[in-house]
Design a protein around this motif. Structure first.
Motif: not given
Length: 532
Positions: A161-171
């Protein structure tokens, strides 16, 4: 006599009739009328005479009528074949368009992955509106990158996952699992769609290939065949003088100049009247030697006998063959044929299938059998090779091809045509000299269009034609130039027996390879001789 002679003859006939019938000075027809008619006849051009003759010459009129209807039948048959070819070509286009549409639909499936993932994983998430409405483009771009990782690795993990997406995604864990499941289903569906597309594309190519084959056959059918009515009448008269009643006489003159005569007569019950009398009469009328197509009497015991006569062959051919499959292989991938074909011609053919074994033998055997069938049916040799190439292109999507090494001898005209498509050189021995006949071309069944360039050579009494496959030439290449070495060896042979020549070449080739055949080896020899 010509027009002037005819006019003078008519004038003299009028004088004689006046003297013997009237016995007076009163003429039946005035001389000035006869002179005027002769002058008018002399003024009519030859084209006008030919035109008027059509209305008074029944024999010529009947011949013209036969020629017209025969040509019409040919045109109608060729036209129908062209129509069939057009139907197959249209079907090919239809299948091609359907395949293109299905291919485009396959690409659209990718966008459904994102909809399915968003619906199953993201729909109940508190950040759904933030990701898929306010930040839609970044979310979509991130999913595209993850699909690209799936295509490269086969699956995706949270570490991809891209770092920004991994930090934001709850699932992220559930998203990873769903993405892998959906992507694998997509790939499986795409593979099946591709198979269907390939099958339809193959059908389209085969339909187009059938269209081309039918077109070529139609072109060959539309040939110039003439009925020679004047010769038919002359033959009837000469046969009748000799006490032979002919029920039917048909004389065909083909575009190449070959003449074929068919005579239906009462059977002689095995008396060989055809050999003892008919051949001589027909030869005398035609002004050239003619002989029965079948040397044996095949109508004995029947009411009628049908004789088919063609021009007598100046030469005959006797052949020899030697074969050796590759070591540890039971079936040779080489195929061969030698047989008389239509119009006084003789076929020598070799074909080498790709590789060795049963599969190679299947390809080479197909080439040889098709050559025999097409040439025996009277098709032109160039159209025959092009049609066989089209048929081989249709047989399989796999890379399968075969060489075609062909020699067609005209035993009436005294010439030999060599056609080489991927075949190694052939050798023509005349006296103590050996000529190498070569031509560079790709094997048959590779390209949609084959470029043919026939090599023609005159043939003489006691000529020997030696044809080989690449296994033989490779064996002689041990001595340097394989072609030259084989030609020199053929020149040293002191026999005219074609079987002995074939066996000698095979023995020498195996000797050069220490008795081991590392490739399929075939030698085909034809000896040309003049009958007494």
């Amino acid at each position: 006599m010509g027009r002037l002679g005819s006019g003078v003859a008519f004038l003299l006939a009028n004088i004689l009739m006046t003297f013997y019938i009237n016995r007076s000075a009163f003429v039946i027809l005035p001389f000035w009328e006869i002179a005027g008619a002769i002058a008018l006849l002399m003024m009519i051009p030859k084209s006008g005479i030919r035109f008027l003759r059509r209305f008074v010459d029944y024999g010529r009129a009947r011949a013209d009528e036969q020629q017209y209807y025969g040509k019409r039948v040919q045109e109608l048959t060729a036209g129908r074949l062209d129509e069939f070819a057009g139907v197959f070509h249209h079907l090919s286009k239809v299948f091609g368009r359907i395949s293109e549409q299905n291919s485009a639909k396959g690409r659209e499936e990718l966008s459904r992955i994102f909809d399915q993932v968003a619906d199953h994983v993201c729909r109940g998430c508190p950040l759904y509106r933030s990701c898929w409405e306010r930040d839609f483009y970044n979310t979509y771009s991130n999913l595209v990158d993850l699909v690209a990782v799936c295509e490269e690795k086969g699956s995706v993990g949270e570490s991809d996952f891209p770092p920004a997406m991994l930090r934001k995604c709850l699932n992220s864990g559930e998203l990873t699992e769903e993405l892998n499941v959906v992507y694998h289903a997509y790939r499986s569906n795409l593979n099946w769609q591709q198979r269907i597309f390939d099958c339809r594309r193959l059908v389209a190519e085969q339909l187009d290939g059938v269209s081309q084959v039918v077109k070529q056959l139609a072109a060959e059918l539309d040939m110039d065949v003439r009925f020679r009515n004047n010769i038919e009448e002359a033959l009837r008269l000469e046969l009748d003088k000799s006490g032979i009643y002919a029920k039917e006489v048909l004389v065909l003159e083909k575009s190449g100049g070959a003449t074929e005569i068919s005579i239906v007569k009462p059977a002689c019950q095995g008396g060989r009247e055809c050999r003892r009398h008919v051949e001589g009469i027909v030869s005398r009328v035609m002004g050239k030697p003619m002989s029965c197509l079948s040397p044996e009497c095949i109508r004995a015991g029947k009411e009628d006998c049908t004789l088919n006569l063609v021009e007598t062959r100046r030469f005959e051919v006797v052949t020899g063959i030697a074969r050796k499959p590759r070591q540890d292989i039971l079936t040779s991938g080489d195929s061969y044929s030698f047989a008389p074909v239509k119009d006084g011609k003789y076929l020598l053919a070799l074909s080498d299938g790709m590789g060795s074994g049963a599969r190679a033998a299947e390809e080479s055997s197909a080439v040889v059998s098709l050559l025999e069938n097409f040439l025996e049916a009277g098709f032109d040799q160039n159209i025959t090779v092009k049609t066989i190439n089209s048929i081989l292109m249709l047989r399989s999507q796999e890379e399968m091809f075969a060489t075609a090494d062909v020699c067609i001898m005209d035993l009436v005209g005294g010439t030999a045509d060599f056609i080489k498509i991927g075949g190694v050189p052939s050798f023509l021995r005349r006296g103590n000299k050996v000529e190498i006949i070569r031509q560079d071309a790709l094997p048959i069944g590779i390209l949609e269009e084959v470029q043919l360039e026939n090599i023609s050579a005159p043939i003489q009494d006691e000529d020997r034609i030696v044809m080989v496959t690449d296994g033989i030439l490779d064996a002689f290449a041990v001595m340097g130039d394989g072609e030259r070495a084989l030609a020199d060896f053929i020149a040293t042979l002191n026999t005219i027996n074609p079987q002995e020549i074939a066996d000698s070449v095979m023995e020498e080739a195996l000797l050069q390879k220490d008795g081991v055949a590392k490739d399929d080896m075939t030698v085909l020899v034809g000896r040309i001789w003049t009958p007494c």
